[in-house]
Structures are given as structure tokens and as C-alpha cells.
Scaffold this motif. Sequence first.
Motif, PDB file in Angstrom:
ATOM      1  N   UNK A   1       0.363  -1.062  -0.200  1.00 15.36           N
ATOM      2  CA  UNK A   1       0.273  -0.373  -0.001  1.00 15.36           C
ATOM      3  C   UNK A   1       0.568   1.307   0.132  1.00 15.36           C
ATOM      4  N   UNK A   2       1.640   1.249   1.005  1.00 20.52           N
ATOM      5  CA  UNK A   2       2.373   2.470   0.724  1.00 20.52           C
ATOM      6  C   UNK A   2       3.641   2.863  -0.054  1.00 20.52           C
ATOM      7  N   UNK A   3       4.103   1.829  -0.909  1.00 22.28           N
ATOM      8  CA  UNK A   3       4.589   1.507  -2.289  1.00 22.28           C
ATOM      9  C   UNK A   3       3.733   2.634  -3.090  1.00 22.28           C
ATOM     10  N   UNK A   4       2.272   2.078  -3.397  1.00 20.43           N
ATOM     11  CA  UNK A   4       1.421   2.876  -4.636  1.00 20.43           C
ATOM     12  C   UNK A   4       1.233   4.232  -4.401  1.00 20.43           C
ATOM     13  N   UNK A   5       1.124   4.752  -5.383  1.00 17.20           N
ATOM     14  CA  UNK A   5       0.667   5.586  -5.404  1.00 17.20           C
ATOM     15  C   UNK A   5      -0.310   6.521  -4.441  1.00 17.20           C
ATOM     16  N   UNK A   6      -1.880   5.384  -5.398  1.00 16.59           N
ATOM     17  CA  UNK A   6      -3.352   5.365  -4.588  1.00 16.59           C
ATOM     18  C   UNK A   6      -3.635   4.100  -3.871  1.00 16.59           C
ATOM     19  N   UNK A   7      -4.450   4.603  -3.403  1.00 19.24           N
ATOM     20  CA  UNK A   7      -5.386   3.766  -2.726  1.00 19.24           C
ATOM     21  C   UNK A   7      -6.404   3.661  -2.306  1.00 19.24           C
ATOM     22  N   UNK A   8      -6.750   2.520  -3.169  1.00 17.87           N
ATOM     23  CA  UNK A   8      -8.776   2.012  -2.838  1.00 17.87           C
ATOM     24  C   UNK A   8      -9.076   0.892  -1.922  1.00 17.87           C
ATOM     25  N   UNK A   9      -9.935   1.572  -1.347  1.00 20.26           N
ATOM     26  CA  UNK A   9     -10.322   0.593   0.039  1.00 20.26           C
ATOM     27  C   UNK A   9     -11.231   0.036  -0.294  1.00 20.26           C
ATOM     28  N   UNK A  10     -11.720  -1.047  -0.293  1.00 22.79           N
ATOM     29  CA  UNK A  10     -13.464  -1.953  -0.581  1.00 22.79           C
ATOM     30  C   UNK A  10     -14.507  -1.420   0.276  1.00 22.79           C
ATOM     31  N   UNK A  11     -14.786  -1.421   0.700  1.00 26.29           N
ATOM     32  CA  UNK A  11     -16.328  -1.744   1.385  1.00 26.29           C
ATOM     33  C   UNK A  11     -17.226  -2.092   1.501  1.00 26.29           C
ATOM     34  N   UNK A  12     -18.165  -3.202   2.423  1.00 22.41           N
ATOM     35  CA  UNK A  12     -19.162  -3.205   2.133  1.00 22.41           C
ATOM     36  C   UNK A  12     -20.286  -2.493   2.939  1.00 22.41           C
TER      37      UNK A  12
ATOM     38  N   UNK B   1     -21.082  -4.683  -3.138  1.00 21.60           N
ATOM     39  CA  UNK B   1     -22.119  -5.501  -2.624  1.00 21.60           C
ATOM     40  C   UNK B   1     -24.159  -4.416  -2.667  1.00 21.60           C
ATOM     41  N   UNK B   2     -23.578  -3.689  -3.185  1.00 18.92           N
ATOM     42  CA  UNK B   2     -24.827  -2.715  -3.102  1.00 18.92           C
ATOM     43  C   UNK B   2     -26.087  -2.902  -3.819  1.00 18.92           C
ATOM     44  N   UNK B   3     -26.481  -2.148  -2.421  1.00 20.22           N
ATOM     45  CA  UNK B   3     -27.929  -2.816  -3.027  1.00 20.22           C
ATOM     46  C   UNK B   3     -28.734  -2.014  -3.690  1.00 20.22           C
ATOM     47  N   UNK B   4     -28.030  -0.229  -3.877  1.00 23.04           N
ATOM     48  CA  UNK B   4     -28.810   0.336  -4.912  1.00 23.04           C
ATOM     49  C   UNK B   4     -27.759   1.866  -4.718  1.00 23.04           C
ATOM     50  N   UNK B   5     -27.377   2.256  -6.470  1.00 25.38           N
ATOM     51  CA  UNK B   5     -26.130   3.490  -5.793  1.00 25.38           C
ATOM     52  C   UNK B   5     -27.002   4.716  -4.490  1.00 25.38           C
ATOM     53  N   UNK B   6     -27.771   4.862  -4.432  1.00 26.39           N
ATOM     54  CA  UNK B   6     -28.429   5.675  -3.775  1.00 26.39           C
ATOM     55  C   UNK B   6     -27.940   5.129  -1.833  1.00 26.39           C
ATOM     56  N   UNK B   7     -28.726   3.840  -1.762  1.00 30.70           N
ATOM     57  CA  UNK B   7     -27.686   3.448  -0.548  1.00 30.70           C
ATOM     58  C   UNK B   7     -25.947   3.307  -0.343  1.00 30.70           C
TER      59      UNK B   7
ATOM     60  N   UNK C   1     -21.145   5.551   1.817  1.00 29.21           N
ATOM     61  CA  UNK C   1     -20.183   6.056   1.836  1.00 29.21           C
ATOM     62  C   UNK C   1     -19.880   7.202   2.621  1.00 29.21           C
ATOM     63  N   UNK C   2     -21.597   8.378   3.081  1.00 30.17           N
ATOM     64  CA  UNK C   2     -21.523   8.987   3.762  1.00 30.17           C
ATOM     65  C   UNK C   2     -21.110   9.089   4.856  1.00 30.17           C
ATOM     66  N   UNK C   3     -21.417   7.861   6.044  1.00 28.75           N
ATOM     67  CA  UNK C   3     -22.033   7.414   6.484  1.00 28.75           C
ATOM     68  C   UNK C   3     -20.359   6.990   7.305  1.00 28.75           C
ATOM     69  N   UNK C   4     -19.453   6.242   5.924  1.00 27.08           N
ATOM     70  CA  UNK C   4     -18.424   5.705   7.397  1.00 27.08           C
ATOM     71  C   UNK C   4     -17.599   7.343   6.228  1.00 27.08           C
ATOM     72  N   UNK C   5     -17.644   8.057   5.923  1.00 25.00           N
ATOM     73  CA  UNK C   5     -16.694   9.068   6.079  1.00 25.00           C
ATOM     74  C   UNK C   5     -16.916   9.929   7.326  1.00 25.00           C
ATOM     75  N   UNK C   6     -18.283  10.516   7.988  1.00 20.18           N
ATOM     76  CA  UNK C   6     -18.530  11.050   8.912  1.00 20.18           C
ATOM     77  C   UNK C   6     -17.664  10.112   9.980  1.00 20.18           C
ATOM     78  N   UNK C   7     -17.663   8.544  10.192  1.00 20.54           N
ATOM     79  CA  UNK C   7     -16.984   7.861  11.239  1.00 20.54           C
ATOM     80  C   UNK C   7     -15.782   8.225  11.410  1.00 20.54           C
TER      81      UNK C   7
END
Length: 258
Positions: A132-143, A174-180, A185-191
Motif C-alpha cells: 500500500x505505501x509503495x503505491x501512488x493511490x489506495x482504494x479501500x473496498x467496503x460493503x 455489493x451495494x443494494x442501490x447507488x443511493x444506498x 459512504x457518507x456514514x463511513x466518511x463521517x465516522x
Amino acid sequence: MTTTIAITSGKGGVGKTTVAVNLALSLALQNKETLLLDADLGMANAHILLGINPKYSLEDFVTGNSPIDKVITTINGNLKFVSGGNAINNLLNLSDLERHKIIKSFNDLKKKPEFMLIDVGAGAESSSMTFMSSADKIIVVITGEPTSFIDAYTLIKTSFLDHKMNNFGIIINMASSPIQAKLNFDKFQSITQKFLDVNLKYVGQIPNSQKIRNSIISRTAVVSSKNNNIETKAFNELSSKLLMVETNKTGSIKFFDN
Ligand SMILES: Nc1ncnc2c1ncn2[C@@H]1O[C@H](COP(=O)(O)OP(=O)(O)OP(=O)(O)O)[C@@H](O)[C@H]1O
Ligand SMILES: [Mg+2]
């Protein structure tokens, strides 16, 4: 110039390999020369989703039998692949020196790709952190699951506090809809941002899909030039947004000098 992107997660089984393989195929279909590195060492399985059985893996490189360009398998015109070997080899317990040798080797490639995607093992153990630290960018996959949130938070916390990474792209799988997905994401970001001074970018979502679930059984990734289904569209949308994730400046060794 090569942009290297590590695809990672806190918890296992959230879809890193699925995302890495399909994003790599999507980039390649858009005529971007792409190298996919399966760095989930010892547990590598991206080749299954690609439907191939590569003759060589990083094990051949680490044990000194092959130069790095020999362990690269061509999947199609724009996509190349490096396998991380399997459970019966010694790649699970590589030393720091061996991991650095792997990372530094890519700069010797005569033809450097435009993108390098790295399927990194789950969690914050040292092998994952090195890649991870040797990469330029990091993407974290969450459900949307609480356990995925907690483990992703822990991964980001360790990456930030111990390794100075502060920019992360987030994909909701594994999203149930784009809105969900966006709400998740918003919830994860605020935490996360309540406790850590990190910058999270929403890259997008992949729907929960039977086609994707079946793809591992049929050993064929969903993204292909023949498919125009919602899954392929979702991966194409994500691959067009990868560059908006900001680059980390960690001071670690990098894959490419650029
Ligand atoms: N969007 C999706 N919809 C339905 N099933 C999915 C989706 N993404 C992944 N899966 C399924 O979830 C399982 C785990 O996916 P995958 O192997 O990509 O996860 P991983 O994070 O790489 O796991 P590991 O931590 O073991 O490396 C697989 O069976 C895969 O087909
Ligand atoms: Mg995986």
C-alpha cells in the motif's frame, strides 16, 4: 508515467479481487496499458477470475529463477498479469528485503504500463502495508456491513498513524442501490473523519449481483468487450474515476521512478 493503485480492504471477502480484476479489464478495454499484480501473496487467486493458469509467479522471481519480465503473463493486448503464487509456496512469509526486491523490480521493465493495479491482501499486516505505501493511490473496498466498516476504519487508522497515508478512494461493493451505496459512504466518511485527519473520496459502487457471484465459478470476469450489462457499466464508471483519488506522499520506496 505509471500510476500504481493498491486495491485493499480491512476485512477479507469483500470483493477486492473481483474489483481489481474487473477494473484492470475495464482499463485495458479503454486502450490503457495495464498491469495487474496479485500481491495477496500465498493466497493469490486473481488468475482464477481471469480463467488462466499462469506458468510463472512471483515465487519464480523471488527464488531467483526468473527476471520480472519472465513472470508476466499477457492476458490480452493491453492487459498483463503477475501472479502471486499459491498457498504451497513460501511467499506468505517474505522478508522486508524480498518485498522491496519485488517492488523495485518493476522499474526495470522496458515497457512500463500506464496503470498498475495491485490486489493486496486484506488487513493491516506488514505485507499489505508495504504494498500500500509503495503505491501512488489506495482504494479501500467496503460493503455496507458493520464489520466491513469497522475493519476498514482500523486499516485506514493504521495506514495513517503508522505509515503517513492520508488519501483513500472508497468503493462500496455489493451495494443494494447507488443511493444506498452513497449513504453508506457518507456514514463511513463521517465516522472516519471524526477521529482521523484523512481525505476520503467516493469512487463509486458495484451492485450486489448474481452475475458477479457466478463469475468466479465460471472463471470469467464480468467485464469483457462483449458485455454491456449494468455490472460492466459500473466497473467502467469506476475505472474512469480512478485518477481522482489523490496521491499519497509516504516517502516509501515506489514501484516506478516515473
Ligand atoms: N458485487 C458483488 N456481488 C455479488 N458477489 C460478489 C460481488 N463482489 C464479490 N462477490 C463475491 O464475493 C466473494 C469474495 O470476492 P473476492 O474474492 O473478490 O473478495 P476478496 O476481498 O478478494 O477476498 P479475499 O480477502 O479472500 O482475498 C466471491 O465469491 C465473489 O464472487
Ligand atoms: Mg482476494
